[in-house]
Design a protein around this motif. Structure first.
Motif, PDB file in Angstrom:
ATOM      1  N   ASP A  50       0.835  -1.207   0.000  1.00 25.00           N
ATOM      2  CA  ASP A  50       0.000   0.000   0.000  1.00 25.00           C
ATOM      3  C   ASP A  50       0.870   1.258   0.000  1.00 25.00           C
ATOM      4  OD1 ASP A  50      -2.412  -1.342  -0.031  1.00 25.00           O
ATOM      5  OD2 ASP A  50      -2.610  -1.386   2.156  1.00 25.00           O
ATOM      6  N   GLU A  51       1.885   1.263   0.864  1.00 23.59           N
ATOM      7  CA  GLU A  51       2.756   2.432   0.992  1.00 23.59           C
ATOM      8  C   GLU A  51       3.534   2.694  -0.296  1.00 23.59           C
ATOM      9  OE1 GLU A  51       5.229   1.649   4.336  1.00 23.59           O
ATOM     10  OE2 GLU A  51       3.681   2.138   5.825  1.00 23.59           O
ATOM     11  N   LEU A  52       4.100   1.641  -0.863  1.00 24.86           N
ATOM     12  CA  LEU A  52       4.950   1.808  -2.043  1.00 24.86           C
ATOM     13  C   LEU A  52       4.144   2.142  -3.296  1.00 24.86           C
ATOM     14  CD1 LEU A  52       7.466  -1.070  -1.312  1.00 24.86           C
ATOM     15  CD2 LEU A  52       8.000   1.371  -1.406  1.00 24.86           C
ATOM     16  N   LEU A  53       2.979   1.536  -3.452  1.00 25.02           N
ATOM     17  CA  LEU A  53       2.133   1.853  -4.606  1.00 25.02           C
ATOM     18  C   LEU A  53       1.707   3.317  -4.575  1.00 25.02           C
ATOM     19  CD1 LEU A  53      -0.030  -1.385  -4.704  1.00 25.02           C
ATOM     20  CD2 LEU A  53       1.470  -0.591  -6.547  1.00 25.02           C
ATOM     21  N   LYS A  54       1.387   3.795  -3.387  1.00 22.82           N
ATOM     22  CA  LYS A  54       0.997   5.197  -3.239  1.00 22.82           C
ATOM     23  C   LYS A  54       2.191   6.116  -3.479  1.00 22.82           C
ATOM     24  CE  LYS A  54      -1.226   8.405  -0.003  1.00 22.82           C
ATOM     25  NZ  LYS A  54      -1.835   8.566   1.353  1.00 22.82           N
ATOM     26  N   TRP A  55       3.332   5.743  -2.915  1.00 18.76           N
ATOM     27  CA  TRP A  55       4.543   6.556  -3.012  1.00 18.76           C
ATOM     28  C   TRP A  55       4.998   6.721  -4.462  1.00 18.76           C
ATOM     29  CZ3 TRP A  55       9.798   5.287  -0.181  1.00 18.76           C
ATOM     30  CH2 TRP A  55      10.557   6.455  -0.100  1.00 18.76           C
ATOM     31  N   PHE A  56       4.883   5.654  -5.241  1.00 21.50           N
ATOM     32  CA  PHE A  56       5.336   5.700  -6.629  1.00 21.50           C
ATOM     33  C   PHE A  56       4.219   6.061  -7.611  1.00 21.50           C
ATOM     34  CE2 PHE A  56       8.869   3.429  -4.760  1.00 21.50           C
ATOM     35  CZ  PHE A  56       9.956   3.901  -5.480  1.00 21.50           C
ATOM     36  N   GLY A  57       3.097   6.543  -7.084  1.00 19.55           N
ATOM     37  CA  GLY A  57       2.020   7.019  -7.942  1.00 19.55           C
ATOM     38  C   GLY A  57       1.325   5.937  -8.736  1.00 19.55           C
ATOM     39  N   LEU A  58       1.237   4.732  -8.171  1.00 18.99           N
ATOM     40  CA  LEU A  58       0.652   3.598  -8.883  1.00 18.99           C
ATOM     41  C   LEU A  58      -0.566   3.013  -8.173  1.00 18.99           C
ATOM     42  CD1 LEU A  58       4.005   1.788  -9.770  1.00 18.99           C
ATOM     43  CD2 LEU A  58       2.552   3.074 -11.356  1.00 18.99           C
ATOM     44  N   LYS A  59      -1.012   3.655  -7.113  1.00 20.50           N
ATOM     45  CA  LYS A  59      -2.114   3.108  -6.313  1.00 20.50           C
ATOM     46  C   LYS A  59      -3.377   2.901  -7.143  1.00 20.50           C
ATOM     47  CE  LYS A  59      -4.090   1.796  -2.471  1.00 20.50           C
ATOM     48  NZ  LYS A  59      -3.776   0.458  -1.909  1.00 20.50           N
ATOM     49  N   GLU A  60      -3.679   3.835  -8.028  1.00 19.76           N
ATOM     50  CA  GLU A  60      -4.899   3.725  -8.833  1.00 19.76           C
ATOM     51  C   GLU A  60      -4.794   2.639  -9.903  1.00 19.76           C
ATOM     52  OE1 GLU A  60      -5.874   7.521 -10.418  1.00 19.76           O
ATOM     53  OE2 GLU A  60      -6.348   8.411  -8.464  1.00 19.76           O
ATOM     54  N   ARG A  61      -3.569   2.165 -10.149  1.00 20.98           N
ATOM     55  CA  ARG A  61      -3.369   1.124 -11.161  1.00 20.98           C
ATOM     56  C   ARG A  61      -2.951  -0.206 -10.532  1.00 20.98           C
ATOM     57  NH1 ARG A  61      -2.327   3.088 -16.318  1.00 20.98           N
ATOM     58  NH2 ARG A  61      -2.570   0.883 -16.880  1.00 20.98           N
ATOM     59  N   GLU A  62      -3.129  -0.352  -9.221  1.00 16.58           N
ATOM     60  CA  GLU A  62      -2.619  -1.537  -8.530  1.00 16.58           C
ATOM     61  C   GLU A  62      -3.239  -2.844  -9.019  1.00 16.58           C
ATOM     62  OE1 GLU A  62      -3.513  -1.870  -4.370  1.00 16.58           O
ATOM     63  OE2 GLU A  62      -5.402  -0.783  -4.553  1.00 16.58           O
ATOM     64  N   ASN A  63      -4.462  -2.807  -9.516  1.00 18.87           N
ATOM     65  CA  ASN A  63      -5.130  -4.030  -9.965  1.00 18.87           C
ATOM     66  C   ASN A  63      -5.104  -4.201 -11.481  1.00 18.87           C
ATOM     67  OD1 ASN A  63      -5.904  -4.911  -7.329  1.00 18.87           O
ATOM     68  ND2 ASN A  63      -7.515  -3.347  -7.334  1.00 18.87           N
ATOM     69  N   ASP A  64      -4.309  -3.361 -12.153  1.00 20.03           N
ATOM     70  CA  ASP A  64      -4.149  -3.488 -13.604  1.00 20.03           C
ATOM     71  C   ASP A  64      -2.962  -4.402 -13.909  1.00 20.03           C
ATOM     72  OD1 ASP A  64      -6.220  -1.739 -13.866  1.00 20.03           O
ATOM     73  OD2 ASP A  64      -4.982  -0.010 -14.397  1.00 20.03           O
ATOM     74  N   PHE A  65      -3.078  -5.141 -15.010  1.00 20.60           N
ATOM     75  CA  PHE A  65      -1.977  -6.017 -15.399  1.00 20.60           C
ATOM     76  C   PHE A  65      -0.787  -5.187 -15.878  1.00 20.60           C
ATOM     77  CE2 PHE A  65      -5.657  -8.904 -15.989  1.00 20.60           C
ATOM     78  CZ  PHE A  65      -5.253  -9.918 -15.128  1.00 20.60           C
ATOM     79  N   VAL A  66       0.397  -5.660 -15.547  1.00 20.98           N
ATOM     80  CA  VAL A  66       1.623  -4.939 -15.883  1.00 20.98           C
ATOM     81  C   VAL A  66       1.786  -4.771 -17.390  1.00 20.98           C
ATOM     82  CG1 VAL A  66       4.150  -5.084 -15.802  1.00 20.98           C
ATOM     83  CG2 VAL A  66       2.808  -5.596 -13.764  1.00 20.98           C
TER      84      VAL A  66
END
Length: 244
Positions: A50-66
């Motif tokens: 949670d912390e790292l996804l938010k920190w790197f601006g990826l929280k809104e895309r956390e459930n998207d495939f890479v």
């Protein structure tokens, strides 16, 4: 022994220049899988993710495939993944290679943010401007040997204290070049019709260069004055242009 190797792996993290994320997994799944490998508890790995996804601006895309991510997003996720197990030392190998200027600058900001937390980072890069901006100390290497190791500011003082004066001429006449070399400077370099002088006070050289150009009837298409760069230092130390 094996125990020492395992203990060492827990203290370091490496982000290679090639993309090693699992494209069939989501951003969050990539982080969680990595944390499981290091035996991190479910509660802690969820918190870290949670912390790292938010920190790197990826929280809104956390459930998207890479596989749907841009190069810049994938690179940020790779660094986030490397930090999931809280390493003591982070190695970044050509972290911004292939990124567009905007994505590169964004990643620079994130790398500096990580460093400000006290994280030790070793960065390898072919972009000398990147080393200048991000690094506290820089080692210039050529063919596996360290030629110089110091702060960016001190490295640049090796060849000039401040300025690089570039003169672009229509024709590099031999007599003009000869007189240019006599001007007071730390170093002279010629690249075709581009002539470079390195001096502590570049401003005083400009009128002298123009006087010499008039004397030898040499057309000048431009004079630029810039601060000495790490690329200048690299060329000075190795005697060759920087290679990609």
């Amino acid at each position: 022994d094996t125990k020492q190797k395992v203990a060492l792996k827990r203290k370091i993290a490496i982000v290679p220049q090639t993309m090693t994320l699992d494209r069939s997994l989501t951003a969050r799944e990539n982080l969680i899988f990595h944390a499981k490998y290091f035996g991190i508890s479910k509660q802690q790995r969820d918190t870290n993710a949670d912390e790292l996804l938010k920190w790197f601006g990826l929280k809104e895309r956390e459930n998207d495939f890479v596989k749907s991510f841009s190069g810049g997003m994938a690179q940020r996720l790779m660094i986030a993944r490397a930090l999931m197990h809280k390493p003591k030392i982070l190695f970044l190998d050509e972290a911004t290679i292939g990124l567009d200027p905007q994505s590169r600058r964004l990643l620079w900001d994130k790398i500096m943010d990580v460093n400000k937390t006290g994280q030790t980072i070793f960065l390898t890069t072919h972009y000398m401007e990147e080393a200048d901006v991000l690094c506290d100390r820089v080692a210039i290497m050529d063919e596996g040997k360290i030629l110089a190791l110091d702060t960016p500011a001190n490295l640049k003082k090796m060849i000039a204290k401040s300025n690089k004066v570039e003169t672009v001429v229509m024709e590099a006449k031999p007599d003009f070049i000869k007189d240019m070399k006599k001007l007071k400077s730390e170093r002279f370099k010629q690249e075709g019709n581009h002539l470079f002088l390195y001096s502590e006070d570049g401003k005083t050289l400009v009128p002298k260069i123009m006087d010499l150009a008039a004397k030898h009837k040499v057309g000048v298409s431009g004079i630029n004055m810039d601060a000495t760069s790490l690329e200048d230092v690299f060329i000075h130390l190795t005697g060759k242009e920087f290679e990609d």
